[in-house]
Write an enzyme that holds these catalytic residues in place. Structure first.
Site, short mmCIF file in Angstrom:
data_model
loop_
_atom_site.label_atom_id
_atom_site.label_comp_id
_atom_site.label_asym_id
_atom_site.label_seq_id
_atom_site.Cartn_x
_atom_site.Cartn_y
_atom_site.Cartn_z
N HIS A 467 44.85 51.97 139.18
CA HIS A 467 43.43 51.73 139.47
C HIS A 467 43.16 50.22 139.56
O HIS A 467 42.62 49.72 140.54
CB HIS A 467 42.57 52.37 138.38
CG HIS A 467 41.10 52.12 138.53
ND1 HIS A 467 40.23 53.08 139.00
CD2 HIS A 467 40.33 51.03 138.29
CE1 HIS A 467 39.01 52.59 139.05
NE2 HIS A 467 39.04 51.34 138.61
N GLU A 468 43.54 49.51 138.51
CA GLU A 468 43.26 48.07 138.49
C GLU A 468 44.04 47.36 139.58
O GLU A 468 43.57 46.38 140.16
CB GLU A 468 43.57 47.47 137.11
CG GLU A 468 42.74 48.05 135.96
CD GLU A 468 41.23 48.03 136.21
OE1 GLU A 468 40.75 47.16 136.97
OE2 GLU A 468 40.52 48.91 135.67
N HIS A 471 42.07 47.44 142.74
CA HIS A 471 41.09 46.34 142.80
C HIS A 471 41.79 45.04 143.19
O HIS A 471 41.27 44.24 143.98
CB HIS A 471 40.45 46.12 141.42
CG HIS A 471 39.40 47.13 141.05
ND1 HIS A 471 38.35 47.46 141.86
CD2 HIS A 471 39.25 47.87 139.92
CE1 HIS A 471 37.58 48.37 141.23
NE2 HIS A 471 38.11 48.64 140.06
N HIS A 474 42.35 44.74 146.81
CA HIS A 474 41.10 44.42 147.51
C HIS A 474 40.90 42.90 147.52
O HIS A 474 40.42 42.32 148.50
CB HIS A 474 39.96 45.13 146.77
CG HIS A 474 38.72 45.36 147.58
ND1 HIS A 474 37.59 45.92 147.02
CD2 HIS A 474 38.40 45.14 148.87
CE1 HIS A 474 36.64 46.02 147.95
NE2 HIS A 474 37.11 45.55 149.08
#
Ligand SMILES: [Zn+2]
Length: 674
Positions: A467-468, A471, A474
């Site tokens: 998940h991290e 990010h 991105h």
């Protein structure tokens, strides 16, 4: 320590422009922050009072330049303060919060500066701006107005006062929570260990060592207390531990957050009213994809009903299992995870302890990197550079041999680190006024092994890591001109799309076949175990969905109407209204709801995870409909339309460009097995 022979306000002459963590001492921060603020103030004033006619360069770009030293210093300081806090750093934070808030208020209430922005806005059609420049101008103007730039006199002064007070309250909220988490331990004697598998015992020993204690302890770190609640046969100890966990921020005395919550909500409501909004939720949602509280509630309630039905059916089964243990109900909150884990072992023949040796931290990092290589052509080379903490690691990220970013991973729990997991940028990508490559950090709270043993994760931990890292992608793949719209600078309910989407690759069988390697034997995870693990992916999803939606609804209700006199009473009323199952606690009860009260990042915004999930479920389906998880055309479309674009265009537009249409909640309900 030697005095610093480097001016921290100059551009950092370090490898990749990384903050010189080995050269900064805590004593440097206070004077340097004051100097940085003074420099930013005079830089902004120079822009405001320039005799040159306003242009995009001398008014918008110039603000970025004026604030650069302040931003780089703040990013370094808050990395230290959030990952390795000390009493001194906490004191500095309390000192900086009102100063930074006063600075921000001074900027947005600078009449001459706002007049230049308004002038540009009125002439925007004739300025020859690129679409991105026009959007940056629109966002800058909107930020000024939302911060109160159109207020005057007593109203402007009151707005500045409110914001300063809110900044201090947010800091105190976080520090109280940290103090409650730091101060509580449950030492385990030999006969307290019943049911605990070796990995929990090892984590408890390491936690004891870290606290300077002799034996194993349970702490309130999620990665330790959750497995303790899942495995401990000692119902009395589970109750003690759960109650301490649930009481964080509400223990009375100096670290109690309840009064902070009440005052925060009141000030937010006043802030929204000053700006002409009916409620703080209306104010916050205006800039989000969801736009209105009603649309948020619609989505949450659409998922709530099937989730609650599932949780109630599951609760009945768990109560029955408890009865078979000779315990007559009701099932309590400290029983749910324990019996759910037993049921998982029985139904899916799946035991966390059997899985764990296959999920090594280093292998899961390698898996996240490998997927990024296959999808986006990124390569990762570990470097040795001075970082903010000795446990942190750093990699240079390249593509076709060219530098793309620095990626820092800080994975282990320690006291002084904020709980949870997050991604932030020490430096975000931009091309103008001067090009800059991103420096991105992922912070997690995984249990640190004792001795030289390899760190092992739960499947949930591994999902958090992916998940991290989503990010981080991105940020790292961002390819825009201005940092104001770079990377994760997007609507809050869009920002979880890349992160939650990346979690899907962890569940791709070929990824696990390659990277889920037994820590002792080196053997790959047996196919049968892999199947059972993936088969259990929606296990206890009723519980997980219920605990999440309850928090999201309480957050929304707090900000949707007049501020409550007694927030805890209102929380109880919201839970009663929706018929919250008694044996399930909120994922974040109000006194520990840092998303909402340690700053206003996720206030009226906790729903964002589910809003983004509607998109991530639909987006991953588009890979599956095409050539599969590693379909290169889809990866390219994801990069070109979403990951590289940051906030340079409207979120809805970006999604439609990637997918060809907007999603509905079908894929989400399907993925959650609801
Ligand atoms: Zn996230």
């Amino acid at each position: 320590m030697e005095s610093l022979d480097m001016n921290l306000l100059d551009p950092w002459n370090t490898p990749f422009g990384l903050a010189p963590f080995d050269a900064i001492s805590d004593a440097d921060f206070a004077p340097t922050m004051d100097a940085a603020l003074a420099q930013a103030r005079s830089g902004m004033q120079a822009i405001a009072t320039s005799s040159d006619a306003p242009s995009f360069e001398n008014t918008i770009e110039a603000q970025e330049v004026a604030e650069e030293p302040l931003n780089q210093l703040a990013a370094a300081f808050y990395t230290l303060a959030s990952t390795d806090s000390t009493p001194l750093r906490e004191e500095l934070q309390r000192d900086f919060a009102p100063k930074l808030s006063a600075y921000a208020s001074a900027v947005t209430s600078n009449v001459a500066l706002f007049a230049r922005i308004e002038d540009l806005w009125s002439r925007r059609a004739s300025l020859g701006l690129s679409p991105e420049q026009e959007r940056v101008l629109m966002l800058t103007r909107r930020d000024f107005i939302r911060a109160g730039a159109k207020l005057t006199g007593a109203e402007a002064a009151r707005m500045a006062e409110i914001k300063s007070r809110l900044a201090s309250l947010g800091t105190s909220f976080m520090q109280n929570l940290l103090a409650d988490e730091r101060d509580w331990t449950l030492p385990l004697q030999t006969d307290d260990l019943a049911g605990l598998p070796d990995f929990v015992l090892q984590a408890a020993k390491a936690a004891g060592q870290e606290k300077g204690l002799d034996g194993p302890v349970v702490t309130l770190s999620r990665s330790l207390i959750v497995p303790f609640l899942e495995f401990s046969d000692r119902r009395d100890l589970r109750e003690t531990a759960y109650k301490a966990w649930a009481a964080r921020g509400a223990n009375g005395g100096e670290t109690d957050n309840r009064e902070i919550v009440r005052e925060t909500l009141q000030l937010r409501q006043e802030q929204a009213a000053l700006l002409g909004y009916k409620s703080f939720a209306e104010f916050k949602l205006e800039t989000q994809m969801a736009k209105t509280p009603a649309r948020v509630r619609d989505l949450l309630m659409q998922v709530w009903h099937p989730a609650k039905a599932r949780a109630e059916a599951d609760g009945a089964i768990l109560t029955q299992m408890m009865a078979e243990d000779g315990l007559n109900g009701p099932l309590m909150a400290w029983d749910w995870r324990y019996y759910a884990q037993k049921r998982r072992r029985a139904d899916h023949d799946l035991d966390e302890a059997e899985l764990k040796p296959y999920l090594q931290l280093d292998q899961m990092i390698a898996a996240a990197f490998d997927c990024a290589q296959r999808l986006f052509g990124l390569t990762f080379q570990e470097l040795s550079l001075p970082l903010h903490h000795k446990d942190a690691r750093v990699w240079e990220v390249c593509r076709n041999g060219a530098h793309v970013a620095l990626f820092i991973g800080d994975y282990f729990a320690r006291s002084g680190k904020r709980s949870g997991a997050w991604c932030s940028a020490l430096q975000s990508q931009r091309k103008r006024p001067s090009p800059r490559a991103p420096i991105v950090i992922n912070v997690c709270n995984f249990a640190k092994p004792s001795g030289g043993a390899p760190a092992l994760l739960s499947f949930d931990d591994a999902r958090t890591l992916f998940h991290e890292f989503g990010h981080a992608l991105h940020q790292m793949l961002s390819d825009v001109s201005y940092s104001a719209v770079s990377g994760t600078s997007v609507a809050r309910d869009f920002v979880e799309l890349p992160s939650q989407l990346y979690e899907h690759w962890l569940e791709v069988p070929e990824v696990l076949q390659k990277f889920a390697i037994h820590a002792q034997t080196g053997a790959a995870m047996p196919d049968d175990l892999l199947k059972r693990m993936l088969g259990a992916a929606t296990f206890d999803m009723g519980f997980q969905t219920v605990e999440y939606i309850a928090s999201a609804l309480v957050d929304l209700s707090f900000h949707e109407t007049a501020a409550p006199q007694d927030p805890m009473l209102q929380q109880a009323e919201v839970l009663a209204d929706i018929g919250m199952p008694a044996a399930i606690g909120m994922r974040h009860a109000t006194p520990q709801f840092a998303h909402v009260f340690a700053g206003d990042g996720y206030s009226s915004g906790y729903y964002s995870y589910m809003w983004s999930e509607v998109m991530d479920a639909d987006a991953f389906a588009s890979f599956e409909e095409a050539g599969g998880p590693f379909d290169l055309e889809r990866a390219r479309a994801l990069q070109d339309n979403i990951l590289s674009r940051g906030g340079s265009a409207d979120a809805q537009e970006l999604y439609v460009a990637f997918r060809g249409k907007l999603p509905d909640a079908t894929a989400l309900l399907h993925n959650r097995g609801l």
